[in-house]
Motif scaffolding. Structure first.
Motif, PDB file in Angstrom:
ATOM      1  N   HIS A 152       1.133  -1.331  -0.027  1.00  0.00           N
ATOM      2  CA  HIS A 152       0.589   0.133  -0.074  1.00  0.00           C
ATOM      3  C   HIS A 152       0.815   1.016  -0.007  1.00  0.00           C
ATOM      4  O   HIS A 152       0.376   1.939  -0.831  1.00  0.00           O
ATOM      5  CB  HIS A 152      -0.800   0.201   1.154  1.00  0.00           C
ATOM      6  N   ILE A 153       2.082   1.405   0.547  1.00  0.00           N
ATOM      7  CA  ILE A 153       2.941   1.970   0.619  1.00  0.00           C
ATOM      8  C   ILE A 153       2.832   2.203  -0.745  1.00  0.00           C
ATOM      9  O   ILE A 153       3.277   2.813  -1.593  1.00  0.00           O
ATOM     10  CB  ILE A 153       3.971   2.159   0.932  1.00  0.00           C
ATOM     11  N   GLU A 154       3.833   1.746  -1.564  1.00  0.00           N
ATOM     12  CA  GLU A 154       4.411   1.467  -2.615  1.00  0.00           C
ATOM     13  C   GLU A 154       3.205   2.076  -3.770  1.00  0.00           C
ATOM     14  O   GLU A 154       3.639   3.095  -4.996  1.00  0.00           O
ATOM     15  CB  GLU A 154       5.055   0.184  -3.601  1.00  0.00           C
ATOM     16  N   GLN A 155       2.116   1.695  -3.312  1.00  0.00           N
ATOM     17  CA  GLN A 155       0.956   2.153  -4.345  1.00  0.00           C
ATOM     18  C   GLN A 155       0.566   3.635  -4.441  1.00  0.00           C
ATOM     19  O   GLN A 155       0.651   3.911  -5.242  1.00  0.00           O
ATOM     20  CB  GLN A 155      -0.381   1.452  -4.197  1.00  0.00           C
ATOM     21  N   LEU A 156       0.593   3.603  -3.494  1.00  0.00           N
ATOM     22  CA  LEU A 156       0.588   5.763  -2.554  1.00  0.00           C
ATOM     23  C   LEU A 156       1.665   6.606  -3.402  1.00  0.00           C
ATOM     24  O   LEU A 156       1.020   7.222  -4.257  1.00  0.00           O
ATOM     25  CB  LEU A 156       1.123   5.708  -1.429  1.00  0.00           C
ATOM     26  N   VAL A 157       2.957   5.635  -3.347  1.00  0.00           N
ATOM     27  CA  VAL A 157       3.715   6.424  -3.829  1.00  0.00           C
ATOM     28  C   VAL A 157       3.524   6.261  -6.064  1.00  0.00           C
ATOM     29  O   VAL A 157       4.125   7.239  -6.483  1.00  0.00           O
ATOM     30  CB  VAL A 157       5.659   5.295  -3.742  1.00  0.00           C
ATOM     31  N   ARG A 158       3.063   5.324  -6.279  1.00  0.00           N
ATOM     32  CA  ARG A 158       3.379   4.992  -7.321  1.00  0.00           C
ATOM     33  C   ARG A 158       1.737   5.929  -7.409  1.00  0.00           C
ATOM     34  O   ARG A 158       2.419   6.573  -8.985  1.00  0.00           O
ATOM     35  CB  ARG A 158       2.458   3.421  -8.142  1.00  0.00           C
ATOM     36  N   ASP A 159       0.700   6.029  -7.139  1.00  0.00           N
ATOM     37  CA  ASP A 159      -0.007   7.102  -7.838  1.00  0.00           C
ATOM     38  C   ASP A 159       0.434   8.639  -7.818  1.00  0.00           C
ATOM     39  O   ASP A 159      -0.254   8.755  -8.499  1.00  0.00           O
ATOM     40  CB  ASP A 159      -1.203   7.178  -6.397  1.00  0.00           C
ATOM     41  N   GLU A 160       1.601   8.578  -6.233  1.00  0.00           N
ATOM     42  CA  GLU A 160       2.180  10.089  -6.549  1.00  0.00           C
ATOM     43  C   GLU A 160       3.257  10.454  -7.543  1.00  0.00           C
ATOM     44  O   GLU A 160       2.671  11.782  -8.225  1.00  0.00           O
ATOM     45  CB  GLU A 160       2.328  10.765  -5.249  1.00  0.00           C
ATOM     46  N   LEU A 161       4.028   9.965  -7.765  1.00  0.00           N
ATOM     47  CA  LEU A 161       4.781   9.442  -9.529  1.00  0.00           C
ATOM     48  C   LEU A 161       3.721   9.638 -10.766  1.00  0.00           C
ATOM     49  O   LEU A 161       3.686  11.019 -11.445  1.00  0.00           O
ATOM     50  CB  LEU A 161       5.339   8.864  -9.922  1.00  0.00           C
ATOM     51  N   CYS A 162       2.820   8.986 -10.601  1.00  0.00           N
ATOM     52  CA  CYS A 162       1.537   9.031 -11.800  1.00  0.00           C
ATOM     53  C   CYS A 162       1.218  10.858 -11.545  1.00  0.00           C
ATOM     54  O   CYS A 162       1.019  10.985 -13.171  1.00  0.00           O
ATOM     55  CB  CYS A 162       0.652   8.299 -11.901  1.00  0.00           C
ATOM     56  N   LEU A 163       0.954  11.172 -10.749  1.00  0.00           N
ATOM     57  CA  LEU A 163      -0.066  12.538 -10.516  1.00  0.00           C
ATOM     58  C   LEU A 163       0.777  13.828 -10.673  1.00  0.00           C
ATOM     59  O   LEU A 163       0.757  14.758 -11.425  1.00  0.00           O
ATOM     60  CB  LEU A 163      -0.438  12.945  -8.850  1.00  0.00           C
ATOM     61  N   ILE A 164       2.417  13.244 -10.336  1.00  0.00           N
ATOM     62  CA  ILE A 164       3.452  13.951 -11.074  1.00  0.00           C
ATOM     63  C   ILE A 164       3.722  14.569 -12.401  1.00  0.00           C
ATOM     64  O   ILE A 164       3.491  15.080 -13.309  1.00  0.00           O
ATOM     65  CB  ILE A 164       4.836  14.284 -10.802  1.00  0.00           C
ATOM     66  N   GLN A 165       3.858  13.377 -13.171  1.00  0.00           N
ATOM     67  CA  GLN A 165       3.855  13.333 -14.738  1.00  0.00           C
ATOM     68  C   GLN A 165       2.396  13.753 -15.171  1.00  0.00           C
ATOM     69  O   GLN A 165       3.226  14.888 -16.208  1.00  0.00           O
ATOM     70  CB  GLN A 165       4.080  11.607 -14.776  1.00  0.00           C
ATOM     71  N   ILE A 166       1.276  13.639 -14.794  1.00  0.00           N
ATOM     72  CA  ILE A 166       0.070  14.411 -15.089  1.00  0.00           C
ATOM     73  C   ILE A 166       0.668  16.052 -14.985  1.00  0.00           C
ATOM     74  O   ILE A 166       0.677  16.503 -16.368  1.00  0.00           O
ATOM     75  CB  ILE A 166      -1.054  13.905 -14.850  1.00  0.00           C
TER      76      ILE A 166
END
Length: 507
Positions: A152-166
């Motif tokens: 779940h930590i990795e999932q949130l970090v993945r979401d944050e990286l997607c947000l940054i790229q968008i």
């Protein structure tokens, strides 16, 4: 993209507004789920989102806060302010939108990139960088008890990286002409000297007379609104920290609150059982019941003054659902039970007359104040155009003048806690907006502000001593561009929410 950018022209004023937005977030491992009572929470992208899925996403919200991912949380809860339940709903909705859009755009952060961000999270840092013991303790003590795991930590970090790229994709092409930046920097840092004319409705109300005919007409037009205040009576139990526990801080305090949270949730679960009774459940958990007197929404019982949300929660209960969820306050939790309701009833004209007179006087005094304010502005402008000294024109108008302490449009003052200081800051924000583009000697329009009306006179502008400070200028330009990019992102997120066709369940 260009269509979005054309909507926002005055970036200097946007920076002023953004500086004034408070963001307050805190870690609650098992939050109050508010209105999430049904099995169906919402429908999005033509699929149902269950209450269970919504609750799991709220746990991710709390996890993101505990990991120090404050900017990520802020980006996904814009507009919620300090309303915690609204923040949960925004986070759930926007996280689903984010994941959908990232998949649509083909954004897939790599495992090594995710691992590097996880290792850099503030909560896992020791004296020499990433601390494996802190990571293991967090997994064991913060994740496992709440049904979460490392993924779940990795999932949130993945979401944050997607947000940054968008956000990076949306920022392509966002720019501001250098001449505009230079002008806004100079204007934003100039020292402004302002005189203020303040009008108050009370100054006009004393001469207003309300006839019986006026009162009768108002009563007939607003009869449906003129009712007595509904009153409520509640029973409640509280689970609070001991005096010694109240002195705790950090992890120890969170653990103590978590124990109370678990017990409060067990109590509310017992209330969901068939034929459950509030008194029997309280006796089973050895919790003393306290009872309020009858109170209104605007004047809660003194026993509920511990936190404003307690009185508000009492008025969300019904005889069909008389028990509240656990309500977190500073040092513990409350669970309320609706013990009685005194329904609002229509008022007779005699009972309603004091309210009617106040309402008519308030409306008419504001109208008179606005009319008088517009007249003063017109007279002062005419006087200055004819070459008459402004001071003489003000004296002739018969109004009092206040001197505002010199200020700059961009003053990064701390958020006011005192009520009077908050009002002063609100007035100053209105004054800034009024004089931002005035020249020396010009007069603002009349500005309704809270319970007063303002007219601002810009006496002079003084160039800033930092006019040629390259470091401050570069920081200012970065802030302006960041603000512009943030607005573009929020516009995009709003459009994507609409495209998701969100429908919330009732209840």
């Amino acid at each position: 993209m260009m269509k979005l950018l054309r909507k926002h022209r005055h970036w200097l004023m946007i920076v002023i507004a953004i500086l004034a937005i408070p963001f307050v977030f805190y870690f609650v491992q098992r939050p109050d789920y508010g209105a999430m009572r049904s099995d169906h929470f919402a429908r999005i992208y033509d699929r149902n989102v269950s209450t269970l899925e919504a609750q799991q996403t709220v746990r991710l919200f709390s996890l993101a806060q505990a990991l120090g991912m404050s900017e990520f949380v802020q980006n996904l809860t814009i507009g919620a302010g300090q309303n915690q339940n609204q923040a949960y709903v925004q986070f759930i909705l926007n996280l689903l939108v984010l994941r959908h859009e990232a998949a649509r755009l083909g954004i897939r952060p790599g495992s090594s990139e995710i691992a590097n961000v996880v290792r850099a999270l503030p909560v896992f840092q020791g004296e020499s960088g990433f601390d494996m013991k802190k990571f293991s303790d967090f997994v064991q003590n913060a994740l496992a008890p709440n049904g979460l795991a490392e993924e779940h930590i990795e999932q949130l970090v993945r979401d944050e990286l997607c947000l940054i790229q968008i956000k990076q994709l949306l920022a392509v092409g966002v720019s501001i002409p250098q001449a505009e930046l230079d002008a806004d920097y100079a204007r934003g840092h100039e020292k402004l000297y302002v005189s203020l004319i303040r009008l108050r409705p009370a100054d006009f109300a004393k001469d207003i007379q309300v006839s019986d005919e006026d009162a009768q007409k108002y009563y007939e037009a607003h009869k449906a609104e003129l009712k007595s205040d509904e009153k409520r009576k509640v029973e409640f139990v509280s689970l609070a920290l001991t005096d010694e526990q109240k002195k705790l801080a950090g992890k120890e305090r969170i653990e103590a609150l978590q124990e109370l949270s678990d017990r409060a949730n067990d109590f509310t679960q017992a209330l969901l059982e068939k034929d459950a009774d509030f008194k029997r459940a309280a006796a089973k958990f050895q919790l003393p019941i306290r009872t309020t007197g009858e109170f209104t929404a605007t004047a809660p019982d003194p026993q509920l003054n511990v936190d404003p949300q307690l009185g508000a929660a009492a008025f969300k209960l019904s005889m069909q659902e008389p028990n509240s969820d656990p309500i977190q306050v500073a040092d513990g939790f409350y669970i309320l039970h609706l013990a009685g309701v005194v329904e609002a009833r229509p008022l007779t004209i005699e009972e309603a007359k004091p309210k009617i007179v106040d309402a008519i006087k308030s409306s008419r005094s504001r109208e008179l104040m606005s009319t008088k304010g517009a007249e003063i502005v017109q007279k002062l402008r005419e006087a200055t155009r004819s070459g008459q000294p402004l001071e003489a024109a003000i004296q002739k108008a018969g109004v009092q003048v206040e001197k505002v302490p010199p200020f700059s449009l961009i003053d990064e003052s701390t958020e006011a806690k005192d009520k009077d200081l908050k009002k002063e800051q609100a007035d100053l924000t209105a004054i800034k907006n009024a004089v931002a583009y005035l020249n020396a000697g010009e007069i603002s329009d009349f500005l309704p502000a809270d319970n007063t009306g303002l007219i601002a006179v810009l006496e002079k502008r003084e160039p800033s001593a930092d006019a040629n400070d390259r470091e401050k200028k570069a920081a200012f330009e970065k802030r302006i561009l960041d603000s512009k990019e943030r607005i573009v992102f929020y516009e995009w997120l709003h459009e994507r929410q609409q495209a998701a066709n969100v429908q919330f369940a009732k209840g």
